[in-house]
Design a protein around this motif. Structure first.
Motif, PDB file in Angstrom:
ATOM      1  N   LYS A  26      60.117 -18.022  91.359  1.00 13.07           N
ATOM      2  CA  LYS A  26      60.712 -16.655  92.067  1.00 13.07           C
ATOM      3  C   LYS A  26      62.282 -16.875  92.243  1.00 13.07           C
ATOM      4  N   ASN A  82      58.935  -7.889  93.091  1.00 13.98           N
ATOM      5  CA  ASN A  82      58.668  -7.865  94.437  1.00 13.98           C
ATOM      6  C   ASN A  82      58.241  -6.353  94.893  1.00 13.98           C
ATOM      7  N   TRP A 101      62.382 -11.927  98.358  1.00 15.33           N
ATOM      8  CA  TRP A 101      62.506 -12.344  96.999  1.00 15.33           C
ATOM      9  C   TRP A 101      62.409 -11.297  96.098  1.00 15.33           C
ATOM     10  N   GLU A 104      59.817 -12.521  89.908  1.00 16.41           N
ATOM     11  CA  GLU A 104      58.975 -13.700  89.293  1.00 16.41           C
ATOM     12  C   GLU A 104      59.342 -13.674  88.030  1.00 16.41           C
TER      13      GLU A 104
END
Length: 127
Positions: A26, A82, A101, A104
């Motif tokens: 992340k 996110n 965050w 990813e």
């Protein structure tokens, strides 16, 4: 200012949390970055499935004070955004290392993580 010791950092104020599998991670911006930007009102991210080299822009953060580009610290492919940031970009201000965050990724070369800053090195960088 929070600087969690389990993360890696960049001089451009992004953090990276490598997952246990060693090939996914992340990415978000640091507590320092969000405090410098002020109230974040919009986060724009490049599409899922897109691949990037180290240092390429993967998005931007718009705040009341400024717009700041986001630089990918490793060679990787974005696998997920996110989902909450579109409706609540202020999550980056409220919880930059948790709910705030940004993406990813799937790492192309996991050894590139070794080139990032430790928490102590990042703390010295922002002094």
């Amino acid at each position: 200012m929070k600087i969690p010791s389990n993360l890696k950092y960049t001089g451009d104020h992004e953090w990276v949390q490598v997952h246990d599998d060693g090939v996914t991670a992340k990415i978000g911006i640091t507590d320092f970055a969000q405090s410098e930007l002020g109230d974040i009102v919009f986060v724009e991210l490049e599409p899922e499935g897109q691949s990037f080299e180290i240092g390429e822009v993967f998005g931007s953060v718009e705040a009341v004070k400024a717009v700041s580009e986001l630089f990918l610290p490793v060679t990787a492919t974005i696998t997920r955004h996110n989902p909450g940031l579109e409706a609540e970009p202020e999550m980056v201000n409220n919880d930059p290392y948790g709910d705030g965050w940004m993406i990813e990724i799937s790492l192309s070369d996991p050894s590139e993580i070794d080139n990032l800053l430790s928490a102590d090195d990042y703390a010295n960088h922002v002094k």
